[in-house]
Enzyme design. Sequence first.
Site, PDB file in Angstrom:
ATOM      1  N   GLU A 229      31.607  36.321  68.684  1.00  0.00           N
ATOM      2  CA  GLU A 229      30.264  36.787  68.328  1.00  0.00           C
ATOM      3  C   GLU A 229      30.144  36.933  66.817  1.00  0.00           C
ATOM      4  OE1 GLU A 229      27.536  40.810  69.115  1.00  0.00           O
ATOM      5  OE2 GLU A 229      29.400  40.478  70.216  1.00  0.00           O
ATOM      6  N   ASP A 231      27.588  38.639  64.354  1.00  0.00           N
ATOM      7  CA  ASP A 231      26.411  39.481  64.159  1.00  0.00           C
ATOM      8  C   ASP A 231      25.871  39.259  62.755  1.00  0.00           C
ATOM      9  OD1 ASP A 231      26.440  40.683  66.694  1.00  0.00           O
ATOM     10  OD2 ASP A 231      27.974  42.106  66.064  1.00  0.00           O
ATOM     11  N   GLU A 234      22.358  43.234  62.448  1.00  0.00           N
ATOM     12  CA  GLU A 234      22.103  44.358  63.343  1.00  0.00           C
ATOM     13  C   GLU A 234      21.464  45.426  62.483  1.00  0.00           C
ATOM     14  OE1 GLU A 234      24.716  44.725  67.012  1.00  0.00           O
ATOM     15  OE2 GLU A 234      26.160  44.655  65.367  1.00  0.00           O
TER      16      GLU A 234
END
Length: 513
Positions: A229, A231, A234
């Site tokens: 993943e 990110d 966020e």
Amino acid sequence: MYRKLAVISAFLATARAQSACTLQSETHPPLTWQKCSSGGTCTQQTGSVVIDANWRWTHATNSSTNCYDGNTWSSTLCPDNETCAKNCCLDGAAYASTYGVTTSGNSLSIGFVTQSAQKNVGARLYLMASDTTYQEFTLLGNEFSFDVDVSQLPCGLNGALYFVSMDADGGVSKYPTNTAGAKYGTGYCDSQCPRDLKFINGQANVEGWEPSSNNANTGIGGHGSCCSEMDIWEANSISEALTPHPCTTVGQEICEGDGCGGTYSDNRYGGTCDPDGCDWNPYRLGNTSFYGPGSSFTLDTTKKLTVVTQFETSGAINRYYVQNGVTFQQPNAELGSYSGNELNDDYCTAEEAEFGGSSFSDKGGLTQFKKATSGGMVLVMSLWDDYYANMLWLDSTYPTNETSSTPGAVRGSCSTSSGVPAQVESQSPNAKVTFSNIKFGPIGSTGNPSGGNPPGGNRGTTTTRRPATTTGSSPGPTQSHYGQCGGIGYSGPTVCASGTTCQVLNPYYSQCL
């Protein structure tokens, strides 16, 4: 990072499956984006978005009887994983009226609380390449740019844009019992190895299902779904974080019970993925005036901003921002022996040494993570609240028993009593996030707006990363590959490292490319 005991925080009190029904038509909202080439030429791409299967109404294949009600399964339709997959199907979505999802041109808005026949909270969506395939991006050696408006996101919310190594077809080719596929948003995975998914690999997740004690709509099953993943973003209006999460196995794989690790398991670090990541949160790194609501912050979150993230072939990650036509580099961090503004091996090593933990390095660090960014990853855009930790890991002091003197504990200015989902949902039901103007291409290709200073004058520039050590008779310090080398108000190195040249991206920002 601590995602997402209920990334689905609350949604329609119905269930999900991996074959498709037709009681509600499925029409993906259109969304355009741009693919850029070296030199800055960008061409418009016609895409769309699809909502994740976990949000959808699921019922018996031969009737409208729910397969899942509240946070429990139908014992008749779903006595076990295999039978449930045969008996149940997931249906189409009314995107705007049920889920608060709207698009216009290159813009996607996700509403927080949408009240129709039942209450829905948040959504998770994927960018589509076709009606049955997710759009894949190879991040390594490229950059990804988008505009975002977080002005209506208070403490406790997360308007997230990220990439995961899920299958482009949603798992159809690997798992024959999954006939719904990407068209219906199947196949999700991330570095938390989520166990709240109703169906994984074409089978239900009913066996071992435990209804949530604090959420009337969710639970945890016996299996989870793991993958790498990235990110990119966020964030809410208070804090933002950039975080890569490696897994020892890059692509989607199923896990079992507490062996999944992550948010959903008693042993957080017992799985194949890194649940913590190597995060870059400017506030957590000591720059409390860089990002927030109002003109006193370098980036004013009451206004839209552009976020550009560059993935060097070395595995390092660079970030800069544009607001009101002015470019701002990622603020400099001083962390142990590290000084700079590039997320690289030295930074991640220093973060673990200063803040504690070893999960990122244990799972292979940026070297392992390059295996994910060198392959196809699917773009995810979501809005959610956090039934596990109230989003305190993003915007407050976490763990809550720590103080400001604990290195890395303070991540934002929100109170440790903030972010309780029931309160956020009742107090800020009209919150929303808007993502727009997505661009992707080689490093230096997506460009950004140029223009004058923001109202009230230039709010200042941030320190660039430490120049590379120079040798020989080079006139002054040399800027390294991808570093800033010029622009109005810039006073750092202007000579680029061998093999690169200083290229003007706009009047305020030139980069060694």
